[in-house]
Design a protein around this motif. Sequence first.
Motif, short mmCIF file in Angstrom:
data_model
loop_
_atom_site.label_atom_id
_atom_site.label_comp_id
_atom_site.label_asym_id
_atom_site.label_seq_id
_atom_site.Cartn_x
_atom_site.Cartn_y
_atom_site.Cartn_z
N THR A 157 9.56 1.06 1.57
CA THR A 157 9.32 2.07 0.54
C THR A 157 7.82 2.29 0.37
OG1 THR A 157 11.32 1.41 -0.64
CG2 THR A 157 9.69 2.66 -1.89
N GLY A 158 7.40 3.56 0.39
CA GLY A 158 5.99 3.88 0.22
C GLY A 158 5.51 3.63 -1.20
N PHE A 196 -5.99 2.70 -8.72
CA PHE A 196 -7.29 3.34 -8.58
C PHE A 196 -7.84 3.21 -7.15
CE2 PHE A 196 -6.86 1.93 -12.99
CZ PHE A 196 -6.94 3.16 -13.65
N GLU A 197 -6.93 2.98 -6.21
CA GLU A 197 -7.31 2.93 -4.78
C GLU A 197 -6.42 3.91 -4.01
OE1 GLU A 197 -9.70 1.23 -3.49
OE2 GLU A 197 -10.25 -0.12 -5.14
N LEU A 227 -1.45 3.95 2.51
CA LEU A 227 -1.13 3.14 3.68
C LEU A 227 -0.17 1.99 3.35
CD1 LEU A 227 -4.76 2.85 5.10
CD2 LEU A 227 -3.01 4.55 5.71
N VAL A 228 0.04 1.76 2.07
CA VAL A 228 0.78 0.56 1.64
C VAL A 228 2.27 0.86 1.54
CG1 VAL A 228 1.15 -0.98 -0.34
CG2 VAL A 228 -1.16 -0.48 0.44
N ASP A 252 4.06 -4.98 1.84
CA ASP A 252 2.66 -5.40 1.78
C ASP A 252 2.30 -6.02 0.43
OD1 ASP A 252 2.22 -4.38 4.35
OD2 ASP A 252 1.86 -2.37 3.55
N LEU A 253 3.11 -5.78 -0.57
CA LEU A 253 2.78 -6.22 -1.93
C LEU A 253 3.55 -7.45 -2.36
CD1 LEU A 253 2.75 -2.71 -3.67
CD2 LEU A 253 0.79 -4.02 -2.86
#
Length: 575
Positions: free
Chosen positions: A461-462, A501-502, A508-509, A513-514
């Motif tokens: 999932t984006g 805020f990025e 790209l995440v 990744d989290l």
Amino acid sequence: MLYLHLFTALAVILFGALVGGRLAAKLRLPRVTGYLLAGLFAGPSFAGISGLPELISSDALGELAVVSNLALAIIMVNIGGQFRTDLLRRYRRRIVLFSLGENATTFFAVALGTLLVNQLLQVTVPGLTLGQTSLFLALLLGLIAMATAPAATLMVIREYEASGPVTNTLLTLVGMNNLASVILFVAAEHLLIHGTGDWLLLVARLFGPIAIGGIFGFVLSVWTQRLELRSEYKILLLGGVATCVAVSEALRLDSLLASLVLGITLANSSPRWHRLLESLRQIDYPLYVVFFVLAGANLHLETLGHIGLLGLVYVLARSGGKVAGAWIGARLGRFGPRERRWIGMTLLAQAGVAIGLANGLAESWPQGGQLVQTVVLGAVVIFEIFGPLAVRHGLVHSGEVPLLSLLQKQAPQGTLEGLHSVVHHFRASLGLPAGHQVSDPGDILVRHIMRQNVETIHNDTGYHELLRLVAHSSYDRFPVVDGENRFIGMIAYTEIRNLLFEPDLARLVVASDLITGVRLTVAPDQSLREVLDLFHRHRDVSYFPVVDPDEPDRLLGILSQNDVLAAFRRLAEDA
């Protein structure tokens, strides 16, 4: 005594509800079923058939109807609260497709069944041909069949503390069903009976309740901002609902539709909607109990012998249409397998809205409306008794009812135990030694209170889709699964927040990744004592995923700190 019949009726209603609800719990039935049956056995219909004296007189039923109307209006306000724009944005058009598929299937199943059966029975209404009669009955019964009883559904959800995506979807669908049923029925009734003339009357009947509910909703929202005491929230909301119903009835408009719109408006315009709802829940249960006992007393058992083949087809076609329609609607809206399989059963209950539509039709079109009224009243007897059972069955099997809620309903305190508790408390009040020990609730297992239906996030999932999903969630940690639905870890809300805020990096995440490095899970056979120790050691964690210890990648449910503490509190109160 002038009001003796009313005080007698209230005493029968309240004590009958206590006894009926307790017996229902002992038989593993929803308490609302016990309330309905208590009213049925105490009401004039059962007395007329059995020859026993009626405990709740017909006069008392008529005079207490105001309590039923107020309770049903409050329930419609609750259902309207599910139409918050933040929730609807989460569903997007999926919930509309779900409702469309379910309602269309139910309508066509009942309409087609009615059309064919009436051609066989050859029932005609004065002034109409056989074909016209069949068409009128098919359209009107099909539209009434779409309505779902909000009261029974909401009460079962509250009794069993159901929570999760199926429950949220169900409440939204109940509101959409009734909204569609009322609006389409009013339009169809006007066009079929009054013809294409008097368009102003049609516009007033359709948009009048919407305007009344909207205006009162905005007025109450502004007034809420000026309140200081929590007790004032209760007074304001009860007064607002009562006024909304009174104005609607005075103008001969649909008060239930106005109340639904009142709830929608309040939920979306008042910053203090949750405070209003919380304060109302502190006082509304006795009203709901009285409503269901009165609903049972108003059931017409004699209509079961009059509905005949047409009524039987209505019951079967509506039941099949709801179950099949929910499956079709869930497929169209791309909902999960639990919604496809179980929501249809939870939509079977039918009562107040359907009765209101049928009674109004009988007044405006006596020749054919009385036939529709007989069919609906007979069907309501069946749907009111078996509907709550279907709601319970669907919610339990969807995994959104904690097992502890079911166990408590199965083990009420017996008479001797109650006597022992009273004596124990009396001894304690006199300062005498107690000698009664309460078993430690820490021995309860995780499987007894965990919630099995879990909203998961796929690992690919984006970020922006992930942000949309979590924005409307009550959780602060989210389980992540891979393409084969295997549990691979948890995402903490802080990890998502850090990327706000990025924007360049966020594109790209993906979810995987989290995932946090430390994997904190619990097993279904762990005790609450162990889990509380985990919560104590990890103070930033409010939810633990529950996994199979033999298959750590198999997610079984989720356990919240609030559910653990609530279990301790309930058992301490019962002790």
